[in-house]
Scaffold this motif. Structure first.
Motif, PDB file in Angstrom:
ATOM      1  N   ALA A  29       0.742  -1.114  -0.253  1.00 57.72           N
ATOM      2  CA  ALA A  29      -0.228  -0.340   0.038  1.00 57.72           C
ATOM      3  C   ALA A  29       1.201   1.525  -0.259  1.00 57.72           C
ATOM      4  O   ALA A  29       0.255   2.204  -0.647  1.00 57.72           O
ATOM      5  CB  ALA A  29      -0.809   0.048   1.247  1.00 57.72           C
ATOM      6  N   GLY A  30       2.087   1.192   0.562  1.00 57.27           N
ATOM      7  CA  GLY A  30       3.406   2.722   1.630  1.00 57.27           C
ATOM      8  C   GLY A  30       3.756   2.508  -0.452  1.00 57.27           C
ATOM      9  O   GLY A  30       3.608   3.683  -0.744  1.00 57.27           O
ATOM     10  N   ALA A  31       4.028   1.498  -0.968  1.00 60.72           N
ATOM     11  CA  ALA A  31       4.849   1.887  -2.268  1.00 60.72           C
ATOM     12  C   ALA A  31       3.494   2.751  -3.194  1.00 60.72           C
ATOM     13  O   ALA A  31       4.886   2.756  -4.461  1.00 60.72           O
ATOM     14  CB  ALA A  31       5.850   1.030  -2.538  1.00 60.72           C
TER      15      ALA A  31
ATOM     16  N   ALA B 299       4.675   5.864  -5.724  1.00 68.15           N
ATOM     17  CA  ALA B 299       4.117   5.812  -7.167  1.00 68.15           C
ATOM     18  C   ALA B 299       3.758   5.988  -7.783  1.00 68.15           C
ATOM     19  O   ALA B 299       3.439   7.415  -8.948  1.00 68.15           O
ATOM     20  CB  ALA B 299       4.667   4.444  -7.442  1.00 68.15           C
ATOM     21  N   MET B 300       1.854   6.875  -7.407  1.00 71.30           N
ATOM     22  CA  MET B 300       0.806   7.155  -7.842  1.00 71.30           C
ATOM     23  C   MET B 300       1.312   8.223  -8.100  1.00 71.30           C
ATOM     24  O   MET B 300       0.439   9.582  -9.029  1.00 71.30           O
ATOM     25  CB  MET B 300      -0.228   6.643  -6.663  1.00 71.30           C
ATOM     26  N   GLN B 301       2.045   8.887  -6.939  1.00 68.02           N
ATOM     27  CA  GLN B 301       1.914  10.304  -7.592  1.00 68.02           C
ATOM     28  C   GLN B 301       3.005  10.986  -8.111  1.00 68.02           C
ATOM     29  O   GLN B 301       3.470  12.118  -8.485  1.00 68.02           O
ATOM     30  CB  GLN B 301       2.434  11.078  -5.825  1.00 68.02           C
ATOM     31  N   SER B 302       3.621   9.612  -8.735  1.00 71.01           N
ATOM     32  CA  SER B 302       5.050   9.977 -10.510  1.00 71.01           C
ATOM     33  C   SER B 302       4.205   9.083 -10.974  1.00 71.01           C
ATOM     34  O   SER B 302       4.866   8.315 -11.167  1.00 71.01           O
ATOM     35  CB  SER B 302       6.214   9.647  -9.767  1.00 71.01           C
TER      36      SER B 302
ATOM     37  N   ARG C 189       6.759   2.777 -15.830  1.00 71.14           N
ATOM     38  CA  ARG C 189       7.704   2.459 -15.033  1.00 71.14           C
ATOM     39  C   ARG C 189       7.497   1.386 -14.300  1.00 71.14           C
ATOM     40  O   ARG C 189       5.986   0.358 -14.043  1.00 71.14           O
ATOM     41  CB  ARG C 189       8.350   3.178 -13.944  1.00 71.14           C
ATOM     42  N   ILE C 190       8.170  -0.091 -14.236  1.00 72.14           N
ATOM     43  CA  ILE C 190       7.969  -0.854 -12.827  1.00 72.14           C
ATOM     44  C   ILE C 190       8.451  -1.086 -12.867  1.00 72.14           C
ATOM     45  O   ILE C 190       9.872  -0.312 -12.054  1.00 72.14           O
ATOM     46  CB  ILE C 190       8.415  -2.775 -14.329  1.00 72.14           C
ATOM     47  N   PHE C 191       7.990  -1.550 -10.936  1.00 69.90           N
ATOM     48  CA  PHE C 191       9.116  -1.898  -9.804  1.00 69.90           C
ATOM     49  C   PHE C 191       8.958  -2.669  -9.212  1.00 69.90           C
ATOM     50  O   PHE C 191       7.679  -3.409  -8.827  1.00 69.90           O
ATOM     51  CB  PHE C 191       8.244  -0.427  -8.513  1.00 69.90           C
ATOM     52  N   ASN C 192       9.574  -3.556  -8.046  1.00 70.24           N
ATOM     53  CA  ASN C 192       9.803  -4.558  -7.385  1.00 70.24           C
ATOM     54  C   ASN C 192       9.464  -4.085  -6.573  1.00 70.24           C
ATOM     55  O   ASN C 192       9.749  -3.124  -5.783  1.00 70.24           O
ATOM     56  CB  ASN C 192      11.074  -5.438  -7.286  1.00 70.24           C
TER      57      ASN C 192
ATOM     58  N   GLU D 248      14.519   5.430  -6.734  1.00 72.15           N
ATOM     59  CA  GLU D 248      13.909   6.373  -7.195  1.00 72.15           C
ATOM     60  C   GLU D 248      12.570   7.069  -6.737  1.00 72.15           C
ATOM     61  O   GLU D 248      12.041   8.176  -6.516  1.00 72.15           O
ATOM     62  CB  GLU D 248      13.091   5.866  -8.630  1.00 72.15           C
ATOM     63  N   LEU D 249      11.843   6.331  -6.088  1.00 69.13           N
ATOM     64  CA  LEU D 249      10.893   6.961  -5.356  1.00 69.13           C
ATOM     65  C   LEU D 249      10.903   7.263  -3.488  1.00 69.13           C
ATOM     66  O   LEU D 249      10.007   8.056  -3.110  1.00 69.13           O
ATOM     67  CB  LEU D 249      10.017   5.940  -5.324  1.00 69.13           C
ATOM     68  N   GLY D 250      11.686   7.612  -3.478  1.00 71.18           N
ATOM     69  CA  GLY D 250      12.202   7.390  -2.024  1.00 71.18           C
ATOM     70  C   GLY D 250      11.495   6.989  -0.842  1.00 71.18           C
ATOM     71  O   GLY D 250      10.921   7.299   0.174  1.00 71.18           O
ATOM     72  N   TYR D 251      10.641   5.570  -1.110  1.00 73.18           N
ATOM     73  CA  TYR D 251       9.882   4.601  -0.660  1.00 73.18           C
ATOM     74  C   TYR D 251      11.264   4.242   1.296  1.00 73.18           C
ATOM     75  O   TYR D 251      12.177   3.906   0.835  1.00 73.18           O
ATOM     76  CB  TYR D 251       9.301   3.758  -0.861  1.00 73.18           C
TER      77      TYR D 251
END
Length: 286
Positions: free
Chosen positions: A191-193, A197-200, A204-207, A264-267
């Protein structure tokens, strides 16, 4: 801001709760009228969709959706959302589409590290179908200029779905296959990731996976320690009584990197490894 979710299940429910305050309206699909009632009670407008035909009212709902989340598995015919409502999504041209996939697309790498640039060589039928679905969504993004983010999830756990539940039900096992490791991901970090990501919104593909790939028996042993019980006996993988699907999971051995999500996302992961997560989850068991 209006969010439409195809397939409201364990992970997508957590995402909805994470982002709920951002949206004026949220709609989602389920396969049964009974579950539809539960969605409505949770502030989600329900739509019935079985993937075999377009769902009633879905095209109209999509026409005003600003964000679309897809959490439905593909089948032999391809991705059911693209097959039945791809044209509707394209016509609406939302700001963001998110697709929940799986690290199973990487296949077996004999325990080596993989990242989003690693070639996919899926082993199981379901993973082959996932690769095809990912490619279809990336093609959709290129064709329509709608940003599509693909989230490759590892083994999902969290409240109500974890090793402690297996102990409670008497199903905890320590299967031993030398060299085997798995990544995991707490549902709160999915949920957090996805939320960040939704804000950028760019394709893109993210693991989305934890920091610590580990042998499955280590997780069971640590859970037993937290519960103060004796760990179940070790069982050799070769002789274990497993379903074909369960056995197929052990045919895919890899360590999955989450560096892109962090860099990239700073998560920052809330539960970067299974020990931290189990220390929290054990409070609900005893």
């Amino acid at each position: 801001m209006r969010l439409f979710v195809f397939g409201v299940g364990y992970s997508s429910k957590a995402i909805i709760e994470e982002v709920r305050d951002r949206f004026d309206w949220i709609g989602g699909t389920t396969r049964s009228a009974e579950k539809a009632s539960a969605l409505r009670e949770n502030g989600i407008e329900p739509f019935i969709f079985d993937g075999e035909a377009p769902g009633d009212g879905i095209a109209d709902a999509l026409s005003t959706a600003t964000h679309v989340l897809v959490s439905i598995a593909p089948n032999e015919a391809g991705d059911p959302v693209l097959n039945r409502h791809g044209a509707d999504i394209a016509a609406a041209s939302p700001k963001w589409v998110g697709y929940l996939s799986t690290v199973g697309v990487y296949g077996n790498h004999d325990g080596a590290w993989v990242d989003e640039t690693t070639a996919c060589k899926p082993v199981s039928k379901r993973s082959v179908q996932r690769v095809a679905a990912e490619k279809a969504w990336l093609s959709f993004a290129e064709r329509t200029s709608v940003p599509v983010q693909i989230f490759r999830l590892s083994g999902i756990y969290g409240p109500g779905r974890n090793t402690f539940e297996n102990f409670k039900k008497g199903r905890a096992r320590r299967l031993i296959k030398p060299g085997q490791v798995f990544n995991r991901i707490h549902v709160a970090d999915i949920a957090g990731a996805v939320s960040i990501a939704m804000q950028s919104p760019k394709t893109r593909i993210f693991n989305v996976t934890d920091d610590q790939p580990a042998p499955p028996q280590d997780v069971v042993t640590y859970a037993a320690e937290l519960l103060g019980v004796t760990p179940p006996p070790e069982v050799a993988f070769e002789t274990a009584d497993l379903t074909p699907m369960a056995r197929s999971f052990y045919g895919e051995n890899k360590r999955v990197s989450n560096e892109r999500v962090k860099n990239e996302l700073g998560y920052t992961f809330r539960y970067p490894d299974y020990r931290i997560a189990l220390n929290t989850l054990v409070q609900n068991y005893g």
